[in-house]
Design an enzyme around this catalytic site. Structure first.
Site, PDB file in Angstrom:
ATOM      1  N   TRP A  19     -41.117 -20.325   7.286  1.00 12.21           N
ATOM      2  CA  TRP A  19     -41.181 -21.754   7.604  1.00 12.21           C
ATOM      3  C   TRP A  19     -40.125 -22.554   6.834  1.00 12.21           C
ATOM      4  O   TRP A  19     -39.782 -23.672   7.217  1.00 12.21           O
ATOM      5  CB  TRP A  19     -42.571 -22.316   7.289  1.00 12.21           C
ATOM      6  CG  TRP A  19     -43.666 -21.784   8.143  1.00 12.21           C
ATOM      7  CD1 TRP A  19     -44.660 -20.925   7.769  1.00 12.21           C
ATOM      8  CD2 TRP A  19     -43.897 -22.057   9.529  1.00 12.21           C
ATOM      9  NE1 TRP A  19     -45.488 -20.645   8.838  1.00 12.21           N
ATOM     10  CE2 TRP A  19     -45.043 -21.329   9.931  1.00 12.21           C
ATOM     11  CE3 TRP A  19     -43.244 -22.847  10.487  1.00 12.21           C
ATOM     12  CZ2 TRP A  19     -45.562 -21.368  11.221  1.00 12.21           C
ATOM     13  CZ3 TRP A  19     -43.757 -22.892  11.779  1.00 12.21           C
ATOM     14  CH2 TRP A  19     -44.893 -22.165  12.139  1.00 12.21           C
ATOM     15  N   LEU A  42     -50.422   3.047  22.695  1.00 12.29           N
ATOM     16  CA  LEU A  42     -50.006   2.617  21.361  1.00 12.29           C
ATOM     17  C   LEU A  42     -50.767   1.377  20.898  1.00 12.29           C
ATOM     18  O   LEU A  42     -50.975   0.437  21.670  1.00 12.29           O
ATOM     19  CB  LEU A  42     -48.504   2.302  21.373  1.00 12.29           C
ATOM     20  CG  LEU A  42     -47.905   1.825  20.040  1.00 12.29           C
ATOM     21  CD1 LEU A  42     -47.755   3.005  19.082  1.00 12.29           C
ATOM     22  CD2 LEU A  42     -46.553   1.144  20.259  1.00 12.29           C
ATOM     23  N   ASP A  65     -35.259  -6.564  10.132  1.00 10.79           N
ATOM     24  CA  ASP A  65     -34.306  -7.380   9.391  1.00 10.79           C
ATOM     25  C   ASP A  65     -32.889  -7.186   9.934  1.00 10.79           C
ATOM     26  O   ASP A  65     -32.523  -6.082  10.361  1.00 10.79           O
ATOM     27  CB  ASP A  65     -34.346  -6.979   7.912  1.00 10.79           C
ATOM     28  CG  ASP A  65     -33.919  -8.103   6.995  1.00 10.79           C
ATOM     29  OD1 ASP A  65     -33.562  -9.180   7.504  1.00 10.79           O
ATOM     30  OD2 ASP A  65     -33.923  -7.893   5.768  1.00 10.79           O
ATOM     31  N   ARG A  92     -27.237 -17.534  15.454  1.00 10.45           N
ATOM     32  CA  ARG A  92     -28.327 -16.695  14.927  1.00 10.45           C
ATOM     33  C   ARG A  92     -29.408 -16.430  15.966  1.00 10.45           C
ATOM     34  O   ARG A  92     -29.989 -15.343  16.011  1.00 10.45           O
ATOM     35  CB  ARG A  92     -28.963 -17.372  13.698  1.00 10.45           C
ATOM     36  CG  ARG A  92     -28.110 -17.300  12.451  1.00 10.45           C
ATOM     37  CD  ARG A  92     -28.804 -17.992  11.280  1.00 10.45           C
ATOM     38  NE  ARG A  92     -30.052 -17.341  10.924  1.00 10.45           N
ATOM     39  CZ  ARG A  92     -30.145 -16.299  10.099  1.00 10.45           C
ATOM     40  NH1 ARG A  92     -29.054 -15.773   9.561  1.00 10.45           N
ATOM     41  NH2 ARG A  92     -31.316 -15.790   9.789  1.00 10.45           N
ATOM     42  N   GLU A 142     -44.870   5.833   2.401  1.00 11.02           N
ATOM     43  CA  GLU A 142     -43.488   6.246   2.143  1.00 11.02           C
ATOM     44  C   GLU A 142     -42.554   5.145   2.649  1.00 11.02           C
ATOM     45  O   GLU A 142     -42.766   4.610   3.746  1.00 11.02           O
ATOM     46  CB  GLU A 142     -43.176   7.562   2.867  1.00 11.02           C
ATOM     47  CG  GLU A 142     -44.048   8.740   2.447  1.00 11.02           C
ATOM     48  CD  GLU A 142     -43.765   9.213   1.028  1.00 11.02           C
ATOM     49  OE1 GLU A 142     -42.681   8.898   0.502  1.00 11.02           O
ATOM     50  OE2 GLU A 142     -44.628   9.895   0.449  1.00 11.02           O
ATOM     51  N   ASN A 172     -31.221  -9.526  12.199  1.00 13.89           N
ATOM     52  CA  ASN A 172     -30.878 -10.186  13.468  1.00 13.89           C
ATOM     53  C   ASN A 172     -29.748 -11.200  13.292  1.00 13.89           C
ATOM     54  O   ASN A 172     -28.820 -11.266  14.101  1.00 13.89           O
ATOM     55  CB  ASN A 172     -32.110 -10.893  14.046  1.00 13.89           C
ATOM     56  CG  ASN A 172     -33.168  -9.927  14.524  1.00 13.89           C
ATOM     57  OD1 ASN A 172     -32.885  -8.788  14.872  1.00 13.89           O
ATOM     58  ND2 ASN A 172     -34.411 -10.371  14.529  1.00 13.89           N
ATOM     59  N   GLY A 173     -29.849 -12.013  12.222  1.00 11.49           N
ATOM     60  CA  GLY A 173     -28.829 -13.034  11.974  1.00 11.49           C
ATOM     61  C   GLY A 173     -27.471 -12.429  11.688  1.00 11.49           C
ATOM     62  O   GLY A 173     -26.438 -12.899  12.188  1.00 11.49           O
ATOM     63  N   GLU A 231     -43.225 -17.263   4.668  1.00  9.40           N
ATOM     64  CA  GLU A 231     -42.043 -17.818   4.003  1.00  9.40           C
ATOM     65  C   GLU A 231     -40.972 -18.283   4.994  1.00  9.40           C
ATOM     66  O   GLU A 231     -40.089 -19.070   4.635  1.00  9.40           O
ATOM     67  CB  GLU A 231     -41.431 -16.782   3.047  1.00  9.40           C
ATOM     68  CG  GLU A 231     -42.259 -16.490   1.802  1.00  9.40           C
ATOM     69  CD  GLU A 231     -43.476 -15.617   2.076  1.00  9.40           C
ATOM     70  OE1 GLU A 231     -43.468 -14.859   3.072  1.00  9.40           O
ATOM     71  OE2 GLU A 231     -44.459 -15.716   1.302  1.00  9.40           O
ATOM     72  N   ARG A 260     -36.796  -4.337  -0.343  1.00  8.08           N
ATOM     73  CA  ARG A 260     -37.957  -5.014  -0.928  1.00  8.08           C
ATOM     74  C   ARG A 260     -39.030  -5.149   0.153  1.00  8.08           C
ATOM     75  O   ARG A 260     -38.743  -5.032   1.333  1.00  8.08           O
ATOM     76  CB  ARG A 260     -37.571  -6.379  -1.494  1.00  8.08           C
ATOM     77  CG  ARG A 260     -36.968  -7.332  -0.490  1.00  8.08           C
ATOM     78  CD  ARG A 260     -36.583  -8.665  -1.153  1.00  8.08           C
ATOM     79  NE  ARG A 260     -36.058  -9.602  -0.166  1.00  8.08           N
ATOM     80  CZ  ARG A 260     -34.780  -9.668   0.190  1.00  8.08           C
ATOM     81  NH1 ARG A 260     -33.892  -8.845  -0.339  1.00  8.08           N
ATOM     82  NH2 ARG A 260     -34.380 -10.550   1.086  1.00  8.08           N
ATOM     83  N   ARG A 291     -37.541  -0.456   6.739  1.00 10.95           N
ATOM     84  CA  ARG A 291     -36.892  -1.764   6.690  1.00 10.95           C
ATOM     85  C   ARG A 291     -35.419  -1.602   7.046  1.00 10.95           C
ATOM     86  O   ARG A 291     -34.720  -0.776   6.464  1.00 10.95           O
ATOM     87  CB  ARG A 291     -37.011  -2.419   5.311  1.00 10.95           C
ATOM     88  CG  ARG A 291     -36.336  -3.800   5.307  1.00 10.95           C
ATOM     89  CD  ARG A 291     -36.741  -4.669   4.151  1.00 10.95           C
ATOM     90  NE  ARG A 291     -36.228  -6.026   4.350  1.00 10.95           N
ATOM     91  CZ  ARG A 291     -36.644  -7.106   3.712  1.00 10.95           C
ATOM     92  NH1 ARG A 291     -37.627  -6.997   2.829  1.00 10.95           N
ATOM     93  NH2 ARG A 291     -36.128  -8.296   3.958  1.00 10.95           N
ATOM     94  N   HIS A 329     -31.790 -13.067  17.195  1.00  4.72           N
ATOM     95  CA  HIS A 329     -33.249 -12.965  17.331  1.00  4.72           C
ATOM     96  C   HIS A 329     -33.637 -12.517  18.749  1.00  4.72           C
ATOM     97  O   HIS A 329     -34.564 -11.726  18.926  1.00  4.72           O
ATOM     98  CB  HIS A 329     -33.898 -14.308  17.014  1.00  4.72           C
ATOM     99  CG  HIS A 329     -33.741 -14.721  15.582  1.00  4.72           C
ATOM    100  ND1 HIS A 329     -34.060 -13.896  14.531  1.00  4.72           N
ATOM    101  CD2 HIS A 329     -33.289 -15.883  15.022  1.00  4.72           C
ATOM    102  CE1 HIS A 329     -33.823 -14.514  13.384  1.00  4.72           C
ATOM    103  NE2 HIS A 329     -33.347 -15.725  13.658  1.00  4.72           N
TER     104      HIS A 329
END
Length: 238
Positions: free
Chosen positions: A66, A128, A17, A30, A204, A19-20, A64, A191, A185, A34
């Site tokens: 889209w 990985l 989260d 923006r 965690e 990037n913008g 979401e 959230r 995050r 990305h």
């Protein structure tokens, strides 16, 4: 002593989260954010593997997303196609096995073909395990799993009395992948945004204000250090 050994999370899930906001701070479009974020993926994957982390799952595009402006979505799809194409070389160079989770049938045909090529190409790699969540939403994943289970019951393949957790897990996109030990995050949001809801029942959570393009090896080490300080208990048993 063995008690002094600090555990390394086997599986880390990340919500990329910011990037913008990273682009906005630099007076850039923006899409530049990305692009910067996509370049950071390989660095973090490499750092994670060197730390002993075996699985990394990144939330790249949700169901979401889209609803974002068409111009931004089109640019993201173009960037994802370019990234997945480049990932063929990256996976070979880093001995990395790549897998995409989410409903890929909702993506353009050329993107679907690129995904299948990458998964096949990297399937035998032993480094990985890197999962990319594309057109992914946890509720959508669960609904798709339930529909498939219902179909299998209708066809006599599955009996209701045989449905246990491990059976349900086998219908999810993450079949065969251990549940995340740690979820990170970036950018200050706190959230889950419809991400791996079933799989993160005992995960965690680590939230940081650092924007994704600025999230580096040092920040990953901070997240793992936080995880290592947690007193992990399951069902009352340490």
């Amino acid at each position: 002593m063995a008690e002094d050994i600090k555990p390394i999370p086997r599986h880390v899930a990340i919500i990329l989260d910011g990037n913008g906001r990273w682009a906005k701070k630099r007076f850039l479009p923006r899409n530049a954010g990305h692009a910067a974020g996509s370049k950071n993926v390989e660095k973090i994957c490499s750092a994670a593997w060197n730390m002993g982390i075996e699985y990394v799952t990144m939330y790249a595009f949700s169901t979401e997303n889209w609803s974002r402006p068409k111009e931004e979505v089109d640019a993201l799809m173009k960037l994802l196609y370019s990234y997945l194409k480049d990932c063929l070389k990256t996976s070979e160079k880093n001995n990395m096995q790549v897998r995409v989770i989410g409903d890929i049938t909702g993506l353009a045909q050329d993107l679907q073909e690129q995904i299948k090529e990458l998964e096949t190409f990297s399937a035998k790699n032993t480094g990985l395990h890197f999962q990319v969540a594309l057109n992914y939403g946890s509720r959508d994943e669960i609904l798709r799993a339930v529909r498939k289970m219902g179909q299998d019951m209708q066809e006599g393949i599955l009996k209701p009395e045989n449905i246990e957790e491990d059976v349900f897990n086998s219908y999810l996109d993450t079949k065969g992948i251990p549940d995340p030990d740690l979820m990170i995050r970036t950018s200050g949001e706190q959230r889950l945004s419809n991400y791996l809801l079933w799989q993160m029942a005992y995960t965690e959570f680590y939230f940081t204000d650092v924007l994704w393009p600025d999230f580096d090896k040092k920040e990953l080490e901070k997240a793992v250090a936080y995880y290592q300080q947690r007193d992990r208990r399951f069902g009352g048993v340490k």
